[in-house]
Design a protein around this motif. Structure first.
Motif, PDB file in Angstrom:
ATOM      1  N   ILE A   1     -27.301   7.627  34.369  1.00  0.00           N
ATOM      2  CA  ILE A   1     -26.905   8.050  32.692  1.00  0.00           C
ATOM      3  C   ILE A   1     -25.878   7.120  31.896  1.00  0.00           C
ATOM      4  O   ILE A   1     -26.127   6.344  31.096  1.00  0.00           O
ATOM      5  CB  ILE A   1     -26.478   9.399  32.696  1.00  0.00           C
ATOM      6  N   SER A   2     -24.727   6.812  32.708  1.00  0.00           N
ATOM      7  CA  SER A   2     -23.656   6.059  32.150  1.00  0.00           C
ATOM      8  C   SER A   2     -24.148   4.640  31.769  1.00  0.00           C
ATOM      9  O   SER A   2     -23.867   4.066  30.650  1.00  0.00           O
ATOM     10  CB  SER A   2     -22.495   6.172  32.827  1.00  0.00           C
ATOM     11  N   LEU A   3     -24.749   3.970  32.740  1.00  0.00           N
ATOM     12  CA  LEU A   3     -24.863   2.562  32.808  1.00  0.00           C
ATOM     13  C   LEU A   3     -26.109   2.162  31.812  1.00  0.00           C
ATOM     14  O   LEU A   3     -25.912   1.390  31.015  1.00  0.00           O
ATOM     15  CB  LEU A   3     -25.008   1.881  34.086  1.00  0.00           C
ATOM     16  N   PRO A   4     -27.133   2.833  32.097  1.00  0.00           N
ATOM     17  CA  PRO A   4     -28.509   2.435  31.459  1.00  0.00           C
ATOM     18  C   PRO A   4     -28.610   3.085  30.045  1.00  0.00           C
ATOM     19  O   PRO A   4     -29.027   2.512  29.061  1.00  0.00           O
ATOM     20  CB  PRO A   4     -29.616   3.094  32.324  1.00  0.00           C
TER      21      PRO A   4
ATOM     22  N   LEU B   1     -28.646   3.446  24.094  1.00  0.00           N
ATOM     23  CA  LEU B   1     -28.100   4.372  23.105  1.00  0.00           C
ATOM     24  C   LEU B   1     -27.555   3.182  21.882  1.00  0.00           C
ATOM     25  O   LEU B   1     -28.032   3.530  21.023  1.00  0.00           O
ATOM     26  CB  LEU B   1     -27.262   5.009  23.497  1.00  0.00           C
ATOM     27  N   PRO B   2     -26.529   2.066  22.444  1.00  0.00           N
ATOM     28  CA  PRO B   2     -26.287   1.418  21.422  1.00  0.00           C
ATOM     29  C   PRO B   2     -27.237   0.549  20.683  1.00  0.00           C
ATOM     30  O   PRO B   2     -27.320   0.242  19.508  1.00  0.00           O
ATOM     31  CB  PRO B   2     -25.340   0.240  22.193  1.00  0.00           C
ATOM     32  N   SER B   3     -28.355   0.021  21.501  1.00  0.00           N
ATOM     33  CA  SER B   3     -29.206  -0.786  20.783  1.00  0.00           C
ATOM     34  C   SER B   3     -30.319   0.142  19.935  1.00  0.00           C
ATOM     35  O   SER B   3     -30.601  -0.333  19.001  1.00  0.00           O
ATOM     36  CB  SER B   3     -30.249  -1.429  22.199  1.00  0.00           C
ATOM     37  N   ILE B   4     -30.460   1.345  20.527  1.00  0.00           N
ATOM     38  CA  ILE B   4     -31.380   2.005  19.464  1.00  0.00           C
ATOM     39  C   ILE B   4     -30.594   2.426  18.112  1.00  0.00           C
ATOM     40  O   ILE B   4     -31.235   2.443  17.038  1.00  0.00           O
ATOM     41  CB  ILE B   4     -31.643   3.392  20.293  1.00  0.00           C
TER      42      ILE B   4
ATOM     43  N   TYR C   1     -28.023  -7.539  31.271  1.00  0.00           N
ATOM     44  CA  TYR C   1     -27.006  -6.950  32.400  1.00  0.00           C
ATOM     45  C   TYR C   1     -27.384  -5.656  33.007  1.00  0.00           C
ATOM     46  O   TYR C   1     -27.304  -5.402  34.083  1.00  0.00           O
ATOM     47  CB  TYR C   1     -25.879  -7.295  31.739  1.00  0.00           C
ATOM     48  N   VAL C   2     -27.698  -4.928  32.017  1.00  0.00           N
ATOM     49  CA  VAL C   2     -27.928  -3.338  32.510  1.00  0.00           C
ATOM     50  C   VAL C   2     -29.006  -3.403  33.519  1.00  0.00           C
ATOM     51  O   VAL C   2     -28.955  -2.629  34.442  1.00  0.00           O
ATOM     52  CB  VAL C   2     -27.986  -2.442  31.234  1.00  0.00           C
ATOM     53  N   ILE C   3     -30.218  -3.809  32.962  1.00  0.00           N
ATOM     54  CA  ILE C   3     -31.519  -3.694  33.863  1.00  0.00           C
ATOM     55  C   ILE C   3     -31.026  -4.573  35.330  1.00  0.00           C
ATOM     56  O   ILE C   3     -31.556  -3.947  36.191  1.00  0.00           O
ATOM     57  CB  ILE C   3     -32.849  -4.445  33.105  1.00  0.00           C
TER      58      ILE C   3
END
Length: 321
Positions: free
Chosen positions: A176-179, A185-188, A235-237
């Motif tokens: 939850i936190s990282l992805p 969420l910020p990208s959307i 980075y997240v992926i």
């Protein structure tokens, strides 16, 4: 193996230092150039994000440069520094991205034709939003402050800082936190508010209004969105991939390649916290004029200080009676 380590070290030094220096100076220039307009809700949020970005670049990037580039990792020897670095760097990531989303939402509200939506763009709301954002993410990072500890590698004997938390919290961070909070969420939010802002500005009837809002705000939006998406999502992926594939047996070459890619994506990740000044300078004419005025004033003052002052003429006394 030593050559690969030297490659990662060189990438961190020659790639990380310019990002840190330019990003820190750029965020400080944001504060200087936008300070006079701090009563504007959007500008207030951007100022808050610039201050947070300086903290992120110091706690996150600068300490990484010292650790990888110069083998100066204070978090591996000092428990307090280990806890605060992990907690504040993570909280800073979320605070900064949340402030960017808030500024994007504010630009959408101010571009709406309905007055009830435009009235939501207030300085009081912006202050409360930033305050709640800071408090929320600080509380969210308390587990990192509590469970951050120094671990000794049983094979190499080296110590390093890590977070050893209960399985429930580890799963929360992983799924939850990282992805979600850092990636999707910020990208959307930025993509949706950017498209809606662009649609609203195209509906404006007054040509002058369309020119000001579309050129000064929409350009900033459209440039910020791909930078944040392209610097954050890889980075997240790849971090998620590294965690999920940790139990897979890999060759030394695979691990070396993954370490190099991780280093590249980590440096790219910090670009989103370092590039705001350059985005504003390129996309906003008013910000560019303010920055030029700031530099010209300093250069003028410098020239005035180094000018050779003429010697005063000697006073000739009148001796005639």
């Amino acid at each position: 193996m030593s050559s690969n380590t030297e490659l990662i070290r060189s990438m961190t030094l020659y790639g990380g230092f310019p990002i840190f220096i330019c990003g820190t100076i750029g965020n400080l220039l944001n504060i200087r150039c936008l300070w006079r307009n701090r009563h504007n809700p959007c500008v207030f949020i951007i100022l808050s994000a610039s201050i947070i970005n300086c903290i992120v670049l110091f706690y996150g990037l600068f300490t990484r440069i010292l650790s990888v580039g110069f083998n100066l990792d204070w978090s591996s020897t000092n428990l307090i520094w280990c806890k605060t670095r992990v907690a504040l760097s993570q909280a800073g990531y979320f605070m900064s991205l949340t402030c960017v989303c808030l500024a994007s939402i504010d630009r959408f509200l101010i571009s709406c034709r309905q007055e009830k939506y435009r009235n939501l763009s207030r300085l009081s709301f912006a202050r409360w939003a930033v305050f709640v954002t800071i408090i929320f993410w600080l509380i969210h990072s308390l587990p990192e402050l509590i469970y951050g500890t120094i671990i000794k590698n049983p094979y190499t004997g080296l110590t390093f800082c890590s977070v050893i938390s209960p399985p429930a919290h580890m799963n929360y961070r992983l799924y939850i936190s990282l992805p979600v909070y850092l990636g999707l969420l910020p990208s959307i939010i930025l993509i949706i508010t950017g498209l809606m802002t662009y649609r609203n500005t195209n509906k404006l009837q007054i040509t002058r209004q369309r020119e000001i809002i579309q050129k000064q705000l929409t350009k900033m939006m459209l440039i910020q969105i791909p930078i944040i998406v392209c610097s954050t999502l890889p980075y997240v992926i790849f971090t998620e991939y590294t965690v999920f594939s940790a139990t897979i047996i890999k060759t030394s070459n695979q691990r070396t390649i993954e370490n190099i890619i991780t280093n590249i994506f980590t440096l790219l990740f910090y670009m989103s916290f370092a590039c705001s000044f350059f985005v504003f300078f390129i996309s906003s004419n008013s910000f560019r004029q303010e920055a030029k005025l700031f530099f010209l004033c300093h250069r003028t003052n410098l020239f005035r200080n180094i000018q050779i002052q003429p010697h005063p003429l000697p006073t000739i006394r009148d001796t005639t009676l």
